[in-house]
Design a protein around this motif. Structure first.
Motif, PDB file in Angstrom:
ATOM      1  N   CYS A 112      62.139-104.831 -40.149  1.00 15.11           N
ATOM      2  CA  CYS A 112      61.865-103.621 -40.934  1.00 15.11           C
ATOM      3  C   CYS A 112      61.913-102.380 -40.051  1.00 15.11           C
ATOM      4  CB  CYS A 112      60.500-103.736 -41.613  1.00 15.11           C
ATOM      5  SG  CYS A 112      60.373-105.041 -42.860  1.00 15.11           S
ATOM      6  N   VAL A 149      64.530 -99.270 -40.600  1.00 17.43           N
ATOM      7  CA  VAL A 149      64.035 -97.924 -40.891  1.00 17.43           C
ATOM      8  C   VAL A 149      64.479 -96.947 -39.809  1.00 17.43           C
ATOM      9  CG1 VAL A 149      61.950 -96.525 -41.095  1.00 17.43           C
ATOM     10  CG2 VAL A 149      62.079 -98.743 -42.236  1.00 17.43           C
ATOM     11  N   LEU A 207      57.530 -98.736 -49.860  1.00 18.08           N
ATOM     12  CA  LEU A 207      57.228-100.149 -49.640  1.00 18.08           C
ATOM     13  C   LEU A 207      56.695-100.743 -50.933  1.00 18.08           C
ATOM     14  CD1 LEU A 207      55.416 -99.976 -46.164  1.00 18.08           C
ATOM     15  CD2 LEU A 207      57.862-100.187 -46.648  1.00 18.08           C
ATOM     16  N   ILE A 209      61.825-100.866 -49.257  1.00 17.04           N
ATOM     17  CA  ILE A 209      61.656-102.191 -48.651  1.00 17.04           C
ATOM     18  C   ILE A 209      60.872-103.045 -49.636  1.00 17.04           C
ATOM     19  CG2 ILE A 209      60.778-103.517 -46.701  1.00 17.04           C
ATOM     20  CD1 ILE A 209      61.053-101.117 -44.956  1.00 17.04           C
ATOM     21  N   LEU A 245      65.997-102.970 -48.702  1.00 13.93           N
ATOM     22  CA  LEU A 245      65.874-104.037 -47.719  1.00 13.93           C
ATOM     23  C   LEU A 245      64.927-105.083 -48.299  1.00 13.93           C
ATOM     24  CD1 LEU A 245      66.561-104.855 -44.710  1.00 13.93           C
ATOM     25  CD2 LEU A 245      64.283-103.965 -44.145  1.00 13.93           C
ATOM     26  N   TYR A 246      65.327-106.351 -48.258  1.00 14.70           N
ATOM     27  CA  TYR A 246      64.556-107.420 -48.888  1.00 14.70           C
ATOM     28  C   TYR A 246      63.864-108.261 -47.818  1.00 14.70           C
ATOM     29  CZ  TYR A 246      67.343-106.141 -52.950  1.00 14.70           C
ATOM     30  OH  TYR A 246      67.950-105.448 -53.958  1.00 14.70           O
ATOM     31  N   PRO A 297      69.551-102.132 -44.898  1.00 17.75           N
ATOM     32  CA  PRO A 297      69.335-102.076 -46.351  1.00 17.75           C
ATOM     33  C   PRO A 297      70.634-102.263 -47.122  1.00 17.75           C
ATOM     34  CG  PRO A 297      68.162-100.300 -45.248  1.00 17.75           C
ATOM     35  CD  PRO A 297      69.037-100.944 -44.211  1.00 17.75           C
TER      36      PRO A 297
END
Length: 515
Positions: free
Chosen positions: A44, A48, A58, A110, A126-127, A193
Protein backbone atom coordinates in the motif's frame (compact mmCIF):
# COMPACT_ATOMS: atom_id res chain seq x y z
CA UNK A 1 -39.03 -8.28 44.21
CA UNK A 2 -40.35 -5.56 42.00
CA UNK A 3 -41.29 -6.60 38.51
CA UNK A 4 -39.07 -5.05 35.83
CA UNK A 5 -40.98 -2.71 33.61
CA UNK A 6 -41.07 -3.86 29.98
CA UNK A 7 -39.06 -1.84 27.47
CA UNK A 8 -40.64 -0.42 24.37
CA UNK A 9 -38.89 0.21 21.09
CA UNK A 10 -40.83 3.49 20.87
CA UNK A 11 -40.14 4.83 24.37
CA UNK A 12 -36.36 4.89 24.89
CA UNK A 13 -33.80 7.61 24.36
CA UNK A 14 -31.55 5.52 22.10
CA UNK A 15 -28.76 5.22 24.67
CA UNK A 16 -28.74 1.43 24.35
CA UNK A 17 -28.10 1.63 20.60
CA UNK A 18 -25.33 4.18 21.11
CA UNK A 19 -23.48 2.00 23.64
CA UNK A 20 -24.12 -1.40 22.05
CA UNK A 21 -20.90 -3.22 21.14
CA UNK A 22 -20.21 -4.66 17.71
CA UNK A 23 -19.41 -8.37 17.69
CA UNK A 24 -16.24 -9.18 15.80
CA UNK A 25 -15.58 -12.74 14.68
CA UNK A 26 -12.36 -14.55 15.62
CA UNK A 27 -11.48 -14.93 11.95
CA UNK A 28 -10.87 -11.19 11.68
CA UNK A 29 -8.62 -10.97 14.77
CA UNK A 30 -5.28 -9.51 13.69
CA UNK A 31 -2.42 -9.13 16.15
CA UNK A 32 -0.21 -6.02 16.05
CA UNK A 33 2.66 -8.21 14.83
CA UNK A 34 0.57 -9.41 11.87
CA UNK A 35 -0.72 -6.00 10.76
CA UNK A 36 2.11 -5.47 8.28
CA UNK A 37 1.51 -8.80 6.54
CA UNK A 38 -2.26 -9.02 6.82
CA UNK A 39 -2.94 -5.56 5.37
CA UNK A 40 0.09 -5.58 3.02
CA UNK A 41 1.16 -2.18 4.32
CA UNK A 42 4.40 -2.16 2.30
CA UNK A 43 2.48 -2.73 -0.93
CA UNK A 44 0.00 0.00 0.00
CA UNK A 45 2.82 2.40 0.87
CA UNK A 46 4.59 1.88 -2.44
CA UNK A 47 1.37 2.23 -4.44
CA UNK A 48 0.41 5.47 -2.67
CA UNK A 49 3.92 6.90 -2.88
CA UNK A 50 4.12 6.26 -6.64
CA UNK A 51 0.64 7.61 -7.37
CA UNK A 52 0.45 11.32 -8.30
CA UNK A 53 -2.74 11.88 -6.31
CA UNK A 54 -2.67 13.27 -2.78
CA UNK A 55 -6.10 12.22 -1.46
CA UNK A 56 -6.45 8.51 -0.68
CA UNK A 57 -9.70 6.83 0.44
CA UNK A 58 -9.46 3.66 2.53
CA UNK A 59 -12.49 1.35 2.47
CA UNK A 60 -12.91 -1.38 5.10
CA UNK A 61 -15.72 -3.93 5.56
CA UNK A 62 -17.53 -4.00 8.90
CA UNK A 63 -15.46 -6.89 10.30
CA UNK A 64 -12.19 -4.99 9.70
CA UNK A 65 -13.36 -1.43 10.36
CA UNK A 66 -11.93 -1.38 13.89
CA UNK A 67 -8.45 -1.60 12.36
CA UNK A 68 -9.12 1.37 10.09
CA UNK A 69 -7.69 4.09 12.34
CA UNK A 70 -4.49 2.14 12.98
CA UNK A 71 -3.95 1.43 9.28
CA UNK A 72 -4.77 5.02 8.33
CA UNK A 73 -2.32 6.51 10.82
CA UNK A 74 0.43 4.10 9.76
CA UNK A 75 0.05 4.86 6.05
CA UNK A 76 -0.16 8.58 6.75
CA UNK A 77 3.09 8.49 8.71
CA UNK A 78 4.83 6.57 5.92
CA UNK A 79 3.65 8.63 2.95
CA UNK A 80 2.66 12.06 4.32
CA UNK A 81 -0.43 12.10 2.10
CA UNK A 82 -4.06 12.83 2.98
CA UNK A 83 -6.19 9.81 3.91
CA UNK A 84 -9.94 9.41 4.39
CA UNK A 85 -11.50 6.41 6.13
CA UNK A 86 -14.77 5.26 4.51
CA UNK A 87 -17.26 3.61 6.86
CA UNK A 88 -20.79 2.66 5.78
CA UNK A 89 -20.93 1.71 2.09
CA UNK A 90 -23.52 2.88 -0.41
CA UNK A 91 -24.37 -0.64 -1.60
CA UNK A 92 -22.14 -3.55 -0.54
CA UNK A 93 -18.72 -3.73 1.08
CA UNK A 94 -17.45 -6.07 -1.66
CA UNK A 95 -17.67 -3.23 -4.23
CA UNK A 96 -15.44 -0.17 -4.32
CA UNK A 97 -17.56 2.71 -3.01
CA UNK A 98 -16.75 5.34 -5.61
CA UNK A 99 -19.68 7.50 -4.47
CA UNK A 100 -18.30 7.95 -0.94
CA UNK A 101 -14.77 8.42 -2.28
CA UNK A 102 -15.87 11.17 -4.65
CA UNK A 103 -17.43 13.07 -1.75
CA UNK A 104 -13.90 13.84 -0.57
CA UNK A 105 -12.48 14.19 -4.10
CA UNK A 106 -10.27 11.12 -3.60
CA UNK A 107 -7.71 10.36 -6.30
CA UNK A 108 -7.49 6.63 -5.57
CA UNK A 109 -9.25 4.05 -3.37
CA UNK A 110 -7.63 1.23 -1.41
CA UNK A 111 -10.20 -1.49 -0.90
CA UNK A 112 -9.62 -3.93 1.99
CA UNK A 113 -11.28 -7.30 2.59
CA UNK A 114 -13.57 -9.44 0.49
CA UNK A 115 -14.14 -8.29 -3.09
CA UNK A 116 -16.55 -9.26 -5.84
CA UNK A 117 -13.77 -8.44 -8.35
CA UNK A 118 -15.80 -5.82 -10.17
CA UNK A 119 -13.64 -3.20 -11.87
CA UNK A 120 -14.32 0.44 -11.09
CA UNK A 121 -15.71 2.93 -13.60
CA UNK A 122 -14.28 6.28 -12.44
CA UNK A 123 -11.51 5.94 -9.83
CA UNK A 124 -8.42 3.72 -9.82
CA UNK A 125 -8.42 1.16 -7.00
CA UNK A 126 -5.88 -0.98 -5.17
CA UNK A 127 -7.26 -4.25 -3.77
CA UNK A 128 -5.98 -5.73 -0.51
CA UNK A 129 -7.89 -8.91 0.27
CA UNK A 130 -6.29 -9.64 3.63
CA UNK A 131 -4.24 -12.75 4.33
CA UNK A 132 -6.52 -14.99 6.35
CA UNK A 133 -5.03 -18.18 7.82
CA UNK A 134 -6.00 -21.78 7.10
CA UNK A 135 -4.56 -25.27 7.59
CA UNK A 136 -2.43 -25.38 4.44
CA UNK A 137 -1.28 -28.97 4.94
CA UNK A 138 -4.87 -30.21 5.25
CA UNK A 139 -5.77 -28.28 2.09
CA UNK A 140 -2.90 -29.84 0.11
CA UNK A 141 -3.90 -33.32 1.28
CA UNK A 142 -7.48 -32.76 0.17
CA UNK A 143 -6.38 -31.48 -3.26
CA UNK A 144 -4.21 -34.61 -3.65
CA UNK A 145 -7.12 -36.81 -2.63
CA UNK A 146 -9.40 -35.28 -5.29
CA UNK A 147 -6.70 -35.50 -7.94
CA UNK A 148 -5.98 -39.18 -7.35
CA UNK A 149 -9.50 -40.51 -6.93
CA UNK A 150 -10.70 -39.45 -10.39
CA UNK A 151 -9.13 -38.44 -13.71
CA UNK A 152 -11.73 -35.79 -14.52
CA UNK A 153 -10.69 -32.13 -14.58
CA UNK A 154 -10.40 -30.35 -11.22
CA UNK A 155 -10.53 -26.53 -10.91
CA UNK A 156 -9.34 -25.12 -7.58
CA UNK A 157 -10.65 -21.63 -6.83
CA UNK A 158 -10.29 -19.48 -3.74
CA UNK A 159 -12.26 -17.00 -1.77
CA UNK A 160 -10.10 -13.91 -2.34
CA UNK A 161 -9.21 -13.79 1.37
CA UNK A 162 -7.37 -17.11 0.97
CA UNK A 163 -5.93 -16.38 -2.47
CA UNK A 164 -2.41 -16.05 -1.03
CA UNK A 165 -2.32 -19.84 -0.59
CA UNK A 166 -2.55 -20.30 -4.37
CA UNK A 167 1.18 -20.72 -4.98
CA UNK A 168 1.41 -23.62 -2.50
CA UNK A 169 -1.47 -25.43 -4.19
CA UNK A 170 0.05 -24.81 -7.63
CA UNK A 171 3.33 -26.38 -6.51
CA UNK A 172 1.55 -29.46 -5.13
CA UNK A 173 -0.61 -29.84 -8.27
CA UNK A 174 2.23 -29.66 -10.81
CA UNK A 175 2.37 -33.44 -11.16
CA UNK A 176 -1.35 -33.66 -12.02
CA UNK A 177 -2.16 -32.46 -15.52
CA UNK A 178 -5.89 -32.47 -14.83
CA UNK A 179 -5.70 -30.12 -11.81
CA UNK A 180 -6.00 -26.41 -12.62
CA UNK A 181 -5.59 -23.65 -10.06
CA UNK A 182 -7.81 -20.66 -10.86
CA UNK A 183 -6.29 -17.27 -10.11
CA UNK A 184 -7.92 -13.86 -10.09
CA UNK A 185 -7.46 -11.29 -12.83
CA UNK A 186 -4.01 -9.69 -12.60
CA UNK A 187 -5.58 -6.23 -12.27
CA UNK A 188 -6.71 -7.11 -8.72
CA UNK A 189 -3.29 -8.27 -7.51
CA UNK A 190 -1.15 -5.63 -9.21
CA UNK A 191 1.29 -3.56 -7.18
CA UNK A 192 -0.24 -0.43 -8.70
CA UNK A 193 -3.89 0.69 -8.48
CA UNK A 194 -6.02 -0.84 -11.23
CA UNK A 195 -7.20 1.89 -13.62
CA UNK A 196 -10.91 2.53 -13.98
CA UNK A 197 -12.80 1.21 -17.00
CA UNK A 198 -15.06 3.90 -18.50
CA UNK A 199 -18.64 2.90 -19.27
CA UNK A 200 -19.13 1.55 -22.78
CA UNK A 201 -21.87 3.11 -24.90
CA UNK A 202 -25.00 1.31 -25.83
CA UNK A 203 -25.38 -1.29 -28.52
CA UNK A 204 -23.49 -0.63 -31.71
CA UNK A 205 -21.57 2.43 -30.53
CA UNK A 206 -18.36 3.20 -32.36
CA UNK A 207 -15.41 5.53 -32.07
CA UNK A 208 -16.28 9.17 -32.53
CA UNK A 209 -13.28 9.70 -34.79
CA UNK A 210 -14.41 7.17 -37.43
CA UNK A 211 -15.82 8.42 -40.70
CA UNK A 212 -18.17 7.12 -43.35
CA UNK A 213 -19.39 3.57 -42.99
CA UNK A 214 -17.01 2.94 -40.09
CA UNK A 215 -19.06 5.36 -38.00
CA UNK A 216 -22.06 3.02 -38.15
CA UNK A 217 -20.10 -0.18 -37.79
CA UNK A 218 -21.06 -1.84 -34.47
CA UNK A 219 -18.27 -2.24 -31.95
CA UNK A 220 -18.59 -5.07 -29.45
CA UNK A 221 -17.22 -4.17 -26.01
CA UNK A 222 -14.48 -6.40 -24.70
CA UNK A 223 -15.78 -8.98 -22.25
CA UNK A 224 -14.11 -9.04 -18.84
CA UNK A 225 -13.12 -12.27 -17.05
CA UNK A 226 -16.15 -14.10 -15.68
CA UNK A 227 -16.33 -13.63 -11.89
CA UNK A 228 -12.97 -11.86 -12.22
CA UNK A 229 -11.30 -15.21 -12.85
CA UNK A 230 -12.27 -17.03 -16.05
CA UNK A 231 -11.86 -16.32 -19.71
CA UNK A 232 -15.35 -15.71 -21.17
CA UNK A 233 -14.84 -18.69 -23.51
CA UNK A 234 -14.74 -20.99 -20.45
CA UNK A 235 -18.50 -21.53 -20.29
CA UNK A 236 -20.74 -23.92 -18.41
CA UNK A 237 -20.86 -26.17 -21.47
CA UNK A 238 -17.05 -26.35 -21.56
CA UNK A 239 -16.95 -27.29 -17.87
CA UNK A 240 -19.67 -29.95 -18.04
CA UNK A 241 -18.58 -32.96 -16.00
CA UNK A 242 -15.66 -31.12 -14.40
CA UNK A 243 -15.09 -30.86 -10.66
CA UNK A 244 -14.61 -27.63 -8.72
CA UNK A 245 -12.92 -27.26 -5.34
CA UNK A 246 -13.80 -24.02 -3.57
CA UNK A 247 -11.51 -22.88 -0.75
CA UNK A 248 -13.72 -20.79 1.50
CA UNK A 249 -16.89 -20.87 3.58
CA UNK A 250 -19.64 -23.18 2.22
CA UNK A 251 -22.10 -20.30 2.63
CA UNK A 252 -20.14 -18.02 0.28
CA UNK A 253 -22.13 -16.15 -2.36
CA UNK A 254 -19.26 -16.73 -4.77
CA UNK A 255 -19.70 -20.48 -4.37
CA UNK A 256 -23.44 -20.25 -5.05
CA UNK A 257 -22.81 -18.17 -8.18
CA UNK A 258 -20.44 -20.85 -9.46
CA UNK A 259 -22.85 -23.67 -8.67
CA UNK A 260 -25.73 -21.97 -10.48
CA UNK A 261 -23.62 -21.16 -13.54
CA UNK A 262 -21.59 -24.39 -13.78
CA UNK A 263 -24.73 -26.37 -13.03
CA UNK A 264 -23.51 -29.56 -14.74
CA UNK A 265 -20.37 -29.77 -12.60
CA UNK A 266 -19.66 -31.32 -9.18
CA UNK A 267 -18.55 -29.06 -6.35
CA UNK A 268 -16.39 -29.66 -3.30
CA UNK A 269 -15.47 -27.20 -0.56
CA UNK A 270 -12.58 -26.87 1.86
CA UNK A 271 -13.78 -24.91 4.88
CA UNK A 272 -10.93 -22.94 6.52
CA UNK A 273 -12.91 -22.77 9.76
CA UNK A 274 -12.94 -26.56 10.20
CA UNK A 275 -9.93 -27.55 8.11
CA UNK A 276 -11.96 -30.25 6.35
CA UNK A 277 -13.31 -30.80 2.85
CA UNK A 278 -16.62 -32.19 1.66
CA UNK A 279 -18.77 -32.59 -1.42
CA UNK A 280 -21.54 -30.04 -1.69
CA UNK A 281 -25.01 -31.48 -1.98
CA UNK A 282 -26.93 -28.19 -2.23
CA UNK A 283 -30.14 -28.51 -4.17
CA UNK A 284 -29.06 -26.49 -7.16
CA UNK A 285 -31.85 -27.92 -9.30
CA UNK A 286 -34.46 -26.56 -6.91
CA UNK A 287 -32.83 -23.14 -7.02
CA UNK A 288 -32.79 -23.21 -10.82
CA UNK A 289 -36.47 -24.18 -10.89
CA UNK A 290 -37.25 -21.12 -8.77
CA UNK A 291 -35.28 -18.92 -11.17
CA UNK A 292 -37.13 -20.42 -14.16
CA UNK A 293 -40.41 -19.56 -12.45
CA UNK A 294 -39.24 -15.97 -12.06
CA UNK A 295 -38.42 -15.83 -15.78
CA UNK A 296 -42.02 -16.76 -16.52
CA UNK A 297 -43.19 -14.02 -14.16
CA UNK A 298 -40.99 -11.54 -16.03
CA UNK A 299 -42.54 -12.60 -19.36
CA UNK A 300 -46.00 -11.80 -17.99
CA UNK A 301 -44.98 -8.50 -16.35
CA UNK A 302 -46.22 -5.31 -17.94
CA UNK A 303 -44.14 -2.89 -15.86
CA UNK A 304 -40.53 -3.56 -14.86
CA UNK A 305 -38.41 -1.64 -12.36
CA UNK A 306 -34.70 -1.50 -13.17
CA UNK A 307 -33.03 -1.14 -9.77
CA UNK A 308 -29.48 0.17 -9.97
CA UNK A 309 -27.62 -1.72 -7.26
CA UNK A 310 -24.14 -0.36 -7.97
CA UNK A 311 -22.61 2.92 -9.02
CA UNK A 312 -19.04 1.67 -9.10
CA UNK A 313 -18.99 -1.50 -11.20
CA UNK A 314 -17.78 -0.80 -14.69
CA UNK A 315 -20.44 -0.81 -17.41
CA UNK A 316 -23.48 -0.86 -15.11
CA UNK A 317 -24.88 2.12 -17.02
CA UNK A 318 -24.40 0.49 -20.43
CA UNK A 319 -26.21 -2.66 -19.31
CA UNK A 320 -29.05 -0.63 -17.77
CA UNK A 321 -29.49 1.35 -21.00
CA UNK A 322 -29.54 -1.83 -23.08
CA UNK A 323 -32.14 -3.47 -20.83
CA UNK A 324 -34.31 -0.35 -20.99
CA UNK A 325 -34.23 -0.41 -24.79
CA UNK A 326 -35.05 -4.12 -24.84
CA UNK A 327 -38.03 -3.61 -22.51
CA UNK A 328 -39.53 -0.87 -24.67
CA UNK A 329 -39.07 -2.93 -27.81
CA UNK A 330 -41.06 -5.71 -26.11
CA UNK A 331 -43.87 -3.41 -25.05
CA UNK A 332 -43.08 -3.38 -21.33
CA UNK A 333 -43.14 -0.19 -19.27
CA UNK A 334 -39.94 0.58 -17.41
CA UNK A 335 -38.80 2.62 -14.44
CA UNK A 336 -35.20 3.12 -13.35
CA UNK A 337 -34.75 3.31 -9.58
CA UNK A 338 -31.79 4.20 -7.39
CA UNK A 339 -32.60 3.46 -3.75
CA UNK A 340 -29.25 2.45 -2.24
CA UNK A 341 -29.29 -0.84 -0.36
CA UNK A 342 -32.60 -2.44 -1.24
CA UNK A 343 -35.07 -3.86 1.26
CA UNK A 344 -38.77 -4.84 1.09
CA UNK A 345 -39.96 -1.54 2.59
CA UNK A 346 -38.24 0.59 -0.04
CA UNK A 347 -39.49 -1.37 -3.05
CA UNK A 348 -43.02 -1.63 -1.63
CA UNK A 349 -43.46 2.08 -2.36
CA UNK A 350 -43.81 1.40 -6.09
CA UNK A 351 -47.13 -0.38 -6.38
CA UNK A 352 -47.33 0.00 -10.17
CA UNK A 353 -44.27 -2.21 -10.79
CA UNK A 354 -44.87 -5.92 -11.46
CA UNK A 355 -41.28 -7.16 -11.13
CA UNK A 356 -37.86 -5.72 -10.37
CA UNK A 357 -34.53 -6.35 -12.09
CA UNK A 358 -31.47 -5.69 -9.90
CA UNK A 359 -28.36 -4.53 -11.77
CA UNK A 360 -25.64 -5.24 -9.21
CA UNK A 361 -22.34 -7.02 -8.75
CA UNK A 362 -22.38 -10.85 -8.92
CA UNK A 363 -22.35 -11.25 -5.13
CA UNK A 364 -25.45 -9.07 -4.67
CA UNK A 365 -27.47 -9.98 -7.77
CA UNK A 366 -29.23 -13.03 -6.35
CA UNK A 367 -31.97 -11.88 -3.98
CA UNK A 368 -34.35 -14.18 -2.15
CA UNK A 369 -37.44 -12.11 -2.86
CA UNK A 370 -39.78 -14.13 -0.62
CA UNK A 371 -40.18 -11.15 1.72
CA UNK A 372 -40.53 -8.62 -1.10
CA UNK A 373 -43.85 -7.36 -2.36
CA UNK A 374 -42.76 -8.10 -5.94
CA UNK A 375 -40.14 -10.57 -7.26
CA UNK A 376 -36.54 -9.44 -7.84
CA UNK A 377 -34.64 -10.98 -10.77
CA UNK A 378 -31.23 -10.66 -12.43
CA UNK A 379 -30.46 -8.97 -15.78
CA UNK A 380 -29.84 -12.41 -17.33
CA UNK A 381 -33.33 -13.58 -16.38
CA UNK A 382 -34.87 -10.37 -17.72
CA UNK A 383 -33.01 -10.81 -21.00
CA UNK A 384 -34.35 -14.37 -21.35
CA UNK A 385 -37.86 -13.07 -20.72
CA UNK A 386 -37.60 -10.33 -23.35
CA UNK A 387 -35.59 -11.95 -26.15
CA UNK A 388 -37.88 -14.07 -28.35
CA UNK A 389 -35.10 -16.33 -29.63
CA UNK A 390 -33.46 -17.05 -26.27
CA UNK A 391 -34.17 -20.31 -24.49
CA UNK A 392 -33.52 -21.32 -20.89
CA UNK A 393 -30.25 -23.25 -20.75
CA UNK A 394 -30.54 -24.64 -17.24
CA UNK A 395 -27.99 -22.25 -15.68
CA UNK A 396 -27.83 -18.73 -14.28
CA UNK A 397 -25.38 -15.99 -15.27
CA UNK A 398 -25.01 -13.54 -12.38
CA UNK A 399 -22.17 -11.45 -13.87
CA UNK A 400 -24.08 -8.78 -15.81
CA UNK A 401 -21.03 -7.65 -17.81
CA UNK A 402 -21.06 -11.00 -19.61
CA UNK A 403 -24.48 -10.09 -21.04
CA UNK A 404 -23.38 -7.11 -23.14
CA UNK A 405 -22.67 -9.07 -26.37
CA UNK A 406 -25.82 -11.17 -25.92
CA UNK A 407 -28.11 -8.14 -25.47
CA UNK A 408 -26.47 -6.39 -28.44
CA UNK A 409 -27.13 -9.43 -30.60
CA UNK A 410 -30.79 -9.55 -29.57
CA UNK A 411 -31.27 -5.82 -30.15
CA UNK A 412 -29.75 -6.06 -33.61
CA UNK A 413 -32.07 -8.98 -34.39
CA UNK A 414 -35.11 -6.97 -33.34
CA UNK A 415 -33.89 -3.96 -35.32
CA UNK A 416 -33.48 -6.08 -38.45
CA UNK A 417 -36.98 -7.48 -38.04
CA UNK A 418 -35.95 -11.01 -37.10
CA UNK A 419 -38.35 -12.79 -34.81
CA UNK A 420 -41.32 -10.49 -35.40
CA UNK A 421 -43.66 -13.48 -35.58
CA UNK A 422 -42.38 -14.71 -32.24
CA UNK A 423 -43.24 -11.39 -30.59
CA UNK A 424 -46.94 -12.16 -30.85
CA UNK A 425 -49.01 -12.70 -27.67
CA UNK A 426 -47.51 -15.48 -25.59
CA UNK A 427 -49.29 -18.06 -23.46
CA UNK A 428 -48.58 -17.56 -19.77
CA UNK A 429 -47.63 -20.71 -17.86
CA UNK A 430 -48.68 -18.94 -14.65
CA UNK A 431 -52.07 -17.43 -15.46
CA UNK A 432 -53.06 -19.90 -18.23
CA UNK A 433 -54.00 -17.01 -20.49
CA UNK A 434 -52.60 -15.15 -23.48
CA UNK A 435 -50.77 -11.93 -22.65
CA UNK A 436 -50.23 -9.22 -25.24
CA UNK A 437 -48.15 -6.05 -24.84
CA UNK A 438 -47.99 -5.27 -28.55
CA UNK A 439 -49.92 -2.01 -28.17
CA UNK A 440 -47.03 -0.57 -26.16
CA UNK A 441 -44.14 -1.84 -28.30
CA UNK A 442 -41.80 0.88 -29.52
CA UNK A 443 -39.92 0.86 -32.76
CA UNK A 444 -36.15 0.47 -32.56
CA UNK A 445 -33.96 2.87 -34.53
CA UNK A 446 -30.22 3.29 -34.97
CA UNK A 447 -28.87 6.77 -34.20
CA UNK A 448 -26.08 8.60 -36.02
CA UNK A 449 -23.68 7.30 -33.38
CA UNK A 450 -24.74 3.73 -34.14
CA UNK A 451 -26.71 3.26 -30.90
CA UNK A 452 -29.92 1.23 -30.94
CA UNK A 453 -32.64 3.10 -29.05
CA UNK A 454 -36.41 3.11 -28.80
CA UNK A 455 -38.22 5.87 -30.66
CA UNK A 456 -39.58 8.62 -28.37
CA UNK A 457 -37.05 7.45 -25.83
CA UNK A 458 -37.33 10.57 -23.68
CA UNK A 459 -41.11 10.93 -23.32
CA UNK A 460 -42.49 7.46 -22.69
CA UNK A 461 -41.55 7.20 -19.02
CA UNK A 462 -43.48 10.33 -18.07
CA UNK A 463 -46.54 9.00 -19.87
CA UNK A 464 -46.32 5.74 -17.91
CA UNK A 465 -46.15 7.51 -14.55
CA UNK A 466 -48.95 9.94 -15.34
CA UNK A 467 -51.26 7.20 -16.58
CA UNK A 468 -50.90 5.15 -13.44
CA UNK A 469 -51.27 8.17 -11.17
CA UNK A 470 -54.72 8.90 -12.63
CA UNK A 471 -55.97 5.48 -11.46
CA UNK A 472 -54.96 6.05 -7.84
CA UNK A 473 -57.50 7.14 -5.25
CA UNK A 474 -54.89 9.16 -3.36
CA UNK A 475 -52.81 11.32 -5.70
CA UNK A 476 -50.82 13.34 -3.17
CA UNK A 477 -51.41 16.59 -1.30
CA UNK A 478 -53.86 18.98 -2.90
CA UNK A 479 -52.68 22.58 -3.23
CA UNK A 480 -56.19 24.10 -2.92
CA UNK A 481 -54.90 27.49 -4.11
CA UNK A 482 -57.10 30.38 -2.94
CA UNK A 483 -59.34 28.07 -0.90
CA UNK A 484 -57.41 28.07 2.40
CA UNK A 485 -58.09 30.87 4.90
CA UNK A 486 -55.05 33.01 5.78
CA UNK A 487 -54.06 32.84 9.47
CA UNK A 488 -51.24 34.07 11.67
CA UNK A 489 -48.24 31.86 12.31
CA UNK A 490 -48.24 30.48 15.85
CA UNK A 491 -45.57 28.94 18.03
CA UNK A 492 -45.41 25.20 17.49
CA UNK A 493 -44.34 22.39 19.78
CA UNK A 494 -40.77 22.14 21.02
CA UNK A 495 -38.84 19.09 22.14
CA UNK A 496 -38.85 15.55 20.83
CA UNK A 497 -41.86 13.39 19.89
CA UNK A 498 -41.34 11.08 22.87
CA UNK A 499 -42.26 13.96 25.15
CA UNK A 500 -42.73 17.57 24.04
CA UNK A 501 -41.72 20.33 26.45
CA UNK A 502 -45.29 21.43 27.13
CA UNK A 503 -46.45 17.90 28.01
CA UNK A 504 -46.48 16.63 31.64
CA UNK A 505 -43.46 14.60 32.75
CA UNK A 506 -44.39 10.88 32.75
CA UNK A 507 -40.92 9.46 33.41
CA UNK A 508 -41.62 9.08 37.16
CA UNK A 509 -44.70 7.40 38.53
CA UNK A 510 -45.67 5.38 41.55
CA UNK A 511 -45.76 1.62 41.21
CA UNK A 512 -49.09 1.15 42.95
CA UNK A 513 -52.07 -0.58 41.35
CA UNK A 514 -54.67 1.60 39.76
CA UNK A 515 -58.25 1.19 40.79
Amino acid sequence: MSEEEPKSAFSNDGAEAMTRGVAVGDESAVTPEDMETFFELSRCTNAVANHPGNKIALQFPDELLHYGVTVTEELKSRTGKEFYLLADTTFGSCCVDEVAAEHVDADVVIHFGNSCLSRTSRLPALYVFGKYPLDQQALLEYVTKLAEEDASEVHVLFDVRYQHHQSAVEAAAERYSHVHVVGVDAAFTSAEPAPAIPHSHRSGDSNDGDDGEEQHKPRRPQQPPRFGRYDPSFTNEAASGHRFLFVGAPTSRLLMNHMLYFSQSTFFTFDPATGAGRQETARVNRQLMKRYFLIQKAKDAGTVGLVVGTLGSADYKGVTDRLRTMLRACGKKDYTLLVGKINPAKLANFDEIDIYCLVACPEHSLIDSAEFYRPVITPYELELACAPAREWGGFLESDFRQLVPMIDEDLNALLDGDGDDEREPHFSLISNAYIDHSDRKQELVRTDRGEIVARDDNTTLAQYGGGFLQTRTYQGLQQRLGETEVSKAIQGRTGVPIQYDEEPDTSTHDGGDKA
